[in-house]
Design a protein around this motif. Sequence first.
Motif, PDB file in Angstrom:
ATOM      1  N   LEU A   1      30.803  52.989  29.637  1.00 48.30           N
ATOM      2  CA  LEU A   1      30.253  51.647  29.843  1.00 48.30           C
ATOM      3  C   LEU A   1      31.234  50.585  29.362  1.00 48.30           C
ATOM      4  N   THR A   2      31.867  50.820  28.225  1.00 44.40           N
ATOM      5  CA  THR A   2      32.852  49.853  27.729  1.00 44.40           C
ATOM      6  C   THR A   2      34.029  49.757  28.697  1.00 44.40           C
ATOM      7  N   ALA A   3      34.500  50.922  29.144  1.00 39.60           N
ATOM      8  CA  ALA A   3      35.634  50.924  30.080  1.00 39.60           C
ATOM      9  C   ALA A   3      35.256  50.239  31.392  1.00 39.60           C
ATOM     10  N   THR A   4      34.021  50.458  31.850  1.00 39.23           N
ATOM     11  CA  THR A   4      33.586  49.824  33.098  1.00 39.23           C
ATOM     12  C   THR A   4      33.493  48.312  32.914  1.00 39.23           C
ATOM     13  N   GLN A   5      33.001  47.899  31.753  1.00 40.17           N
ATOM     14  CA  GLN A   5      32.911  46.455  31.486  1.00 40.17           C
ATOM     15  C   GLN A   5      34.296  45.827  31.498  1.00 40.17           C
ATOM     16  N   GLN A   6      35.248  46.507  30.899  1.00 40.55           N
ATOM     17  CA  GLN A   6      36.615  45.973  30.878  1.00 40.55           C
ATOM     18  C   GLN A   6      37.198  45.916  32.288  1.00 40.55           C
ATOM     19  N   GLY A   7      36.917  46.965  33.065  1.00 35.80           N
ATOM     20  CA  GLY A   7      37.396  46.982  34.450  1.00 35.80           C
ATOM     21  C   GLY A   7      36.767  45.877  35.272  1.00 35.80           C
ATOM     22  N   LEU A   8      35.457  45.664  35.089  1.00 42.79           N
ATOM     23  CA  LEU A   8      34.772  44.593  35.809  1.00 42.79           C
ATOM     24  C   LEU A   8      35.328  43.236  35.400  1.00 42.79           C
ATOM     25  N   HIS A   9      35.585  43.081  34.107  1.00 39.04           N
ATOM     26  CA  HIS A   9      36.124  41.819  33.604  1.00 39.04           C
ATOM     27  C   HIS A   9      37.460  41.516  34.259  1.00 39.04           C
ATOM     28  N   TYR A  10      38.304  42.533  34.343  1.00 37.74           N
ATOM     29  CA  TYR A  10      39.613  42.362  34.978  1.00 37.74           C
ATOM     30  C   TYR A  10      39.440  41.931  36.431  1.00 37.74           C
ATOM     31  N   PHE A  11      38.534  42.601  37.144  1.00 40.32           N
ATOM     32  CA  PHE A  11      38.323  42.292  38.551  1.00 40.32           C
ATOM     33  C   PHE A  11      37.785  40.875  38.732  1.00 40.32           C
ATOM     34  N   ILE A  12      36.762  40.532  37.934  1.00 41.51           N
ATOM     35  CA  ILE A  12      36.141  39.210  38.086  1.00 41.51           C
ATOM     36  C   ILE A  12      37.131  38.107  37.716  1.00 41.51           C
TER      37      ILE A  12
ATOM     38  N   ASN B   1      40.369  38.137  37.990  1.00 40.39           N
ATOM     39  CA  ASN B   1      41.322  37.976  39.085  1.00 40.39           C
ATOM     40  C   ASN B   1      40.663  37.363  40.314  1.00 40.39           C
ATOM     41  N   ALA B   2      39.430  37.757  40.586  1.00 40.89           N
ATOM     42  CA  ALA B   2      38.736  37.206  41.750  1.00 40.89           C
ATOM     43  C   ALA B   2      38.485  35.706  41.568  1.00 40.89           C
ATOM     44  N   ILE B   3      38.093  35.301  40.363  1.00 49.98           N
ATOM     45  CA  ILE B   3      37.876  33.880  40.099  1.00 49.98           C
ATOM     46  C   ILE B   3      39.210  33.131  40.203  1.00 49.98           C
ATOM     47  N   GLY B   4      40.266  33.748  39.691  1.00 50.94           N
ATOM     48  CA  GLY B   4      41.592  33.125  39.809  1.00 50.94           C
ATOM     49  C   GLY B   4      41.978  32.925  41.260  1.00 50.94           C
ATOM     50  N   HIS B   5      41.694  33.934  42.087  1.00 48.33           N
ATOM     51  CA  HIS B   5      41.998  33.838  43.515  1.00 48.33           C
ATOM     52  C   HIS B   5      41.171  32.729  44.162  1.00 48.33           C
ATOM     53  N   LEU B   6      39.907  32.662  43.782  1.00 47.11           N
ATOM     54  CA  LEU B   6      39.033  31.629  44.344  1.00 47.11           C
ATOM     55  C   LEU B   6      39.523  30.242  43.952  1.00 47.11           C
ATOM     56  N   ARG B   7      39.937  30.101  42.708  1.00 45.44           N
ATOM     57  CA  ARG B   7      40.442  28.798  42.246  1.00 45.44           C
ATOM     58  C   ARG B   7      41.690  28.421  43.038  1.00 45.44           C
ATOM     59  N   HIS B   8      42.524  29.408  43.302  1.00 47.72           N
ATOM     60  CA  HIS B   8      43.736  29.145  44.082  1.00 47.72           C
ATOM     61  C   HIS B   8      43.361  28.703  45.498  1.00 47.72           C
ATOM     62  N   MET B   9      42.374  29.361  46.082  1.00 47.83           N
ATOM     63  CA  MET B   9      41.949  28.996  47.447  1.00 47.83           C
ATOM     64  C   MET B   9      41.417  27.566  47.478  1.00 47.83           C
ATOM     65  N   LEU B  10      40.703  27.159  46.420  1.00 49.47           N
ATOM     66  CA  LEU B  10      40.097  25.833  46.388  1.00 49.47           C
ATOM     67  C   LEU B  10      41.039  24.786  45.813  1.00 49.47           C
ATOM     68  N   MET B  11      42.281  25.174  45.522  1.00 53.84           N
ATOM     69  CA  MET B  11      43.283  24.268  44.945  1.00 53.84           C
ATOM     70  C   MET B  11      42.814  23.729  43.590  1.00 53.84           C
ATOM     71  N   LEU B  12      42.129  24.544  42.815  1.00 58.54           N
ATOM     72  CA  LEU B  12      41.641  24.109  41.504  1.00 58.54           C
ATOM     73  C   LEU B  12      42.120  25.068  40.419  1.00 58.54           C
ATOM     74  N   GLU B  13      43.405  25.447  40.494  1.00 58.39           N
ATOM     75  CA  GLU B  13      43.938  26.371  39.494  1.00 58.39           C
ATOM     76  C   GLU B  13      43.870  25.743  38.108  1.00 58.39           C
ATOM     77  N   SER B  14      43.774  26.588  37.095  1.00 54.95           N
ATOM     78  CA  SER B  14      43.734  26.066  35.731  1.00 54.95           C
ATOM     79  C   SER B  14      45.096  25.491  35.369  1.00 54.95           C
ATOM     80  N   HIS B  15      45.091  24.592  34.405  1.00 54.71           N
ATOM     81  CA  HIS B  15      46.330  23.934  34.001  1.00 54.71           C
ATOM     82  C   HIS B  15      46.351  23.808  32.497  1.00 54.71           C
ATOM     83  N   ALA B  16      47.583  23.767  31.956  1.00 54.63           N
ATOM     84  CA  ALA B  16      47.725  23.736  30.494  1.00 54.63           C
ATOM     85  C   ALA B  16      47.161  22.462  29.892  1.00 54.63           C
TER      86      ALA B  16
END
Lengths: 411, 445
Positions: free
Chosen positions: B178-189, B191-206
């Motif tokens: 369960l811990t390993a699955t949570q970590q795997g899901l976290h990694y996926f989500i 990256n997916a949110i990062g991809h979505l932000r890139h698509m919407l031109m709303l990438e995070s900034h320093a």
Amino acid sequence: MRALKLIGSWWTAVLPVLALAGVYVYLAFGETPYPLWHEFVYLSAPGILIHTALIANLLAASAIAIISRRERPGLSAIDVMAMDVSRELHADAFGPDVRASVRKWLAERGFRSAHEVGDAIYARKGVYAVAIGIVLRVSLAVLLAGLMISAHTRQSASVNLAMGETGNPLGYTVLAGGIDAPLPVDFLQVGDSSIFRMGSVTVDADIDGTRIAITSGQPVRARGAYWRVTHAGYSQPAVVDGRQDRLLLDVLPPGGTCPVELQAKSGQVYTVFSLAPERTVKKGLLSGRMYNLGTPRYEISLRGRSESGVMIRSTESGLLDNVRIQLGKAEPFIRLTVVKDPALWAIKYALLLALAFFGLLLARLFWYESRIVAIMEGGSVRIGYSEEFYKKYGIYKFNTWLEKLEKRDLK
Amino acid sequence: MREALQAALLMLIVLEHSAFAPCRRALMYSVAAGAIAGAAAAWSAPATDPASASMLRYIAEFCLFYFGLVILATPHMRGPRLSIGAVIALGLALYAFESRALWLMAFNSTQNDISVSKASAMAIAGTIAGFAPLVALRWHSGRLGLERFFSVPSAIVAIGAAKLISGGVGEVEDGSILTATQQGLHYFIENAIGHLRHMLMLESHAFLSVPLDGLFVYLAGPRTATAFLVIMVTVPPLLLLVDLFSRPDPYVKHLNVAAERRLVIAFFRREMIYKSGPLILSTVALLISMHAVNANVNPMVEPAHLPVREADESPGEIHIALTDKLGDFTDGMLRKYVYYYGTDKVRFMAMMKPDGSLGVALDECEICKPAEWNTKAIGYAQRGDTLVCKYCMTPIPVSALNKPGGCNPIPVSFTLRDNTIVIELGELLRVYKAAKNMDKKGTHF
């Protein structure tokens, strides 16, 4: 219709999702599965096929939902007996005018718009509840399609511009007019991690004759593309050993460094610029560094030789290893990013719609379809009832209605 | 022996269920085949990447867990060949990985001067001992008739849930599925949110303020992944429960005797309750095991108490340097100390608060009074930017340090001199004695 049902079935939805999940799990044995998986989904033939199957499934399921809601329920005795629950009552239970009594009885149970077809009366409630699912599926289909189109057609470019400068990203001619970048004259940096946050940066741009204000907030659309300010720094005019230059200093947030090559009389000079604090402030255990970001002071050192640094404020001059550096008035520069993507608007609005209707799905717990059919045949009335959800509760409810009806009759 | 016993208990559910009667031999042979295959895998390729081996186990256990739903959704596909095939896969999944881990342990023990024959004998003896109760039960007792408690889908889901909670061999693998699955899901989500932000031109900034940045950061955080994991593990048993309880009462109108009608309905409902038991138990057990996942996401940190004494140069004072070989107070971590006052241990703690000021307090509060023997419940631990009372598990914001009352640690006054925390010994002991004399709530723990 059979083909539509096959394409819109649960299996056609589950199998592609399982396939995508299986590919991801396979790639997860490696180091960085997500970029590879992304490439598979959007750029490989099997990935595109699976993606298309999902979109087709969502649209087909929506079409099936619309068609099934428009269809009249079956009105034969067999159809009625196939409903969740059905009972045959003596027509006397409804009095002399059976049709009117049945309609009245249905209306009392909330089925106000009943339809008569021959010897049958049917009514439905909550027919439009399916709209939530339809809008959700269609928006998801549009989102998936948008992401696929975007993956293959998106073009983007960035250009750094100071005030008055012109750039040509993606073939557009962009002139940066006024740049408004809030840079405070007294910013206190406390602790090691940067806490610097710049408010909204705005540039008045002229894009192929169209004037528009572009900010660091939501992208704006102009000339068929989307524009946004994605970075800021200092555009620093400099005279290095008598030679005019303009330096783009990427030294924000305070603490950051920027390598710069200066053209001196002796040749190339490799330097590192960083913002120098005006003073250090002690508060408790922490040391804070006060910066003047309006008229910045730079620490300039030779690359690889940090001890060789010299402090020069903008509009002042100094000597670095026999190189005279005279700085002008620092102005902000911005990085403008332009994206040409025919599907960006679709992605944005489909995502908003999908999120909104995903939340509205909760309403389906209370808003769902129920249908009732009554067939008058000879001296009896056969009534059938079905609910979309909570079938057990629906059966109990129906039996209770009929028991009350029969007791009323007995009275 | 432990893993074999667990596999044996899970086999019992299948062997004692009438629906699996044609497949009993297939199950027993497949479990034996799994044990042999695991042993062969361990001896032939002991250097196989443990992460890959664990991944395969995770995949098998999740497939097992969800297979119950597949069976529920496809009752018309339950032919004899499919059933036997599924049972063979079940048998392999029940013990193959544990067998591999067991023989890996045996193989590793031969590196420590234990002979191959002795290590093998111990492994075989443990396996036999684990399966022995099952053999004895099947040999001597009558049939248990577990179909009263399990339908075919619920049996598979219950076995899958048991494997998710306790699968694997702890000595060889670290971290639960369960811990390993949570970590795997976290990694996926993430990256997916990062991809979505890139698509919407709303990438995070320093440093530029980006619209909806807070929302994206929250969605990409570990809590979203934990929420998805909770949904993933609770959906199968809950769907089966919904299917179970949505069955209508049997039709009894044709029965003329009212008592007979009531008997039929009562029997039906009792069977429903029996069958819901394992599903509810599986759901509760999975939710409890999620606690381990949550603890891993946000671990509690408790440093050991460092002994301190009076400063040589200033008797009557305790000096604590802000910077020493153990680190710097600016790291924001909790530090604990103990001063030995006769037979008493005066436990106190110090740390830097988010605003840069210091906090010094006793390692106890005015309310809780755990028993002395219950050392695990005494004092505070740090979880992120909160201090957690280990007795009542109340989280206290670190900013509340130095503020008296309630669940806050009892403050101790101090001064800061030359980058050193200076605590008057008399003051420390006064506060300690006052705390000892307080009428705190007792406890039976």
